[in-house]
Design a protein around this motif. Structure first.
Motif, mmCIF file in Angstrom:
data_model
loop_
_atom_site.group_PDB
_atom_site.id
_atom_site.type_symbol
_atom_site.label_atom_id
_atom_site.label_comp_id
_atom_site.label_asym_id
_atom_site.label_seq_id
_atom_site.Cartn_x
_atom_site.Cartn_y
_atom_site.Cartn_z
ATOM 1 N N LEU A 230 -14.011 -27.753 16.194
ATOM 2 C CA LEU A 230 -13.564 -28.037 14.825
ATOM 3 C C LEU A 230 -14.025 -29.400 14.324
ATOM 4 N N SER A 231 -14.395 -30.285 15.236
ATOM 5 C CA SER A 231 -14.841 -31.619 14.816
ATOM 6 C C SER A 231 -16.143 -31.544 14.014
ATOM 7 N N THR A 232 -16.833 -30.416 14.067
ATOM 8 C CA THR A 232 -18.075 -30.249 13.304
ATOM 9 C C THR A 232 -17.934 -29.172 12.219
ATOM 10 N N TYR A 233 -16.742 -28.636 12.047
ATOM 11 C CA TYR A 233 -16.511 -27.567 11.062
ATOM 12 C C TYR A 233 -15.902 -28.179 9.807
ATOM 13 N N TYR A 234 -16.610 -28.074 8.686
ATOM 14 C CA TYR A 234 -16.184 -28.734 7.450
ATOM 15 C C TYR A 234 -14.983 -28.066 6.795
ATOM 16 N N THR A 235 -14.195 -28.894 6.107
ATOM 17 C CA THR A 235 -13.093 -28.391 5.296
ATOM 18 C C THR A 235 -13.655 -27.454 4.224
ATOM 19 N N PHE A 236 -12.807 -26.586 3.697
ATOM 20 C CA PHE A 236 -13.259 -25.632 2.673
ATOM 21 C C PHE A 236 -12.070 -25.197 1.826
ATOM 22 N N ASP A 237 -12.370 -24.583 0.683
ATOM 23 C CA ASP A 237 -11.337 -24.098 -0.223
ATOM 24 C C ASP A 237 -11.065 -22.619 0.022
ATOM 25 N N LEU B 278 -4.970 -29.392 14.264
ATOM 26 C CA LEU B 278 -6.331 -29.769 14.610
ATOM 27 C C LEU B 278 -7.133 -29.908 13.320
ATOM 28 N N PRO B 279 -7.616 -31.115 13.023
ATOM 29 C CA PRO B 279 -8.323 -31.340 11.748
ATOM 30 C C PRO B 279 -9.721 -30.747 11.751
#
Length: 191
Positions: free
Chosen positions: A70-77, A180-181
């Motif tokens: 998840l540290s490389t998975y971008y936030t999304f809408d 987990l951010p």
């Protein structure tokens, strides 16, 4: 604290922003007052990405692997879009607009679970993104929900900044939560 020798029921979910949680809570409360208690009436608004039974060692390993991914998975809408119904289980819910980001996130989680536990006790999770309002309603409650909500509009958007891993030791109804951010988009100033 996670004990290596214990077995845990694990839910991996997205929690919407607080305003949406309050909206869902109000909808559930109103429906419960009109039509009586029902399955899901007390649950907090969330979108289930997956679930599994894991022993403590597997749970720790899963969390560590997931943090790294998840540290490389971008936030999304995500867009919540209207009420819908699962007729086979007397469930009504708010639909989630199709999202490649959400589908990819769910696949990433399923892959990590499969690497930790190749054979699931629960079978493979059939992902159908939604936010449940009520489940396993009586036939009367389901008919009333359909009549009341099928033409109502609900449309909200929220940013997915993290996922929650909820886990409960078998025999204990209390869940522990670990957030987990996801990676925030990198900003750059261009001159």
């Amino acid at each position: 604290m996670i004990s290596n020798s214990s077995i845990y029921y694990c839910l991996i979910v997205i929690n919407p922003e607080n305003q949406i949680c309050q909206d869902i809570k109000a909808i559930k409360r109103s429906f419960k007052l009109k039509h009586g208690k029902y399955g899901g009436s007390e649950s907090t608004a969330h979108i289930t990405l997956n679930r599994e039974f894991l022993d403590g060692k597997e749970l720790k390993k899963f969390i560590n692997r997931l943090k790294e991914e998840l540290s490389t998975y971008y936030t999304f809408d995500l867009h919540l879009n209207n009420y819908d119904f699962f007729f086979e289980s007397n469930t009504f819910f708010i639909s989630i607009e199709e999202s490649s980001h959400l589908a990819n996130l769910q696949r990433l989680i399923a892959t990590q679970l499969k690497m930790i536990k190749p054979i699931s006790y629960l079978g493979r999770y059939r992902f159908s993104p939604h936010m449940t309002i009520g489940r396993t309603l009586s036939h009367r409650q389901f008919s009333e929900a359909y009549y009341e909500f099928e033409r109502q509009v609900y449309s909200k958007k929220f940013r997915v900044n993290d996922i929650a891993v909820l886990y409960s030791q078998i025999g204990d109804s209390r869940y522990e939560s670990l957030y987990l951010p996801l990676k925030n988009e990198d900003w750059a100033v261009v001159y």
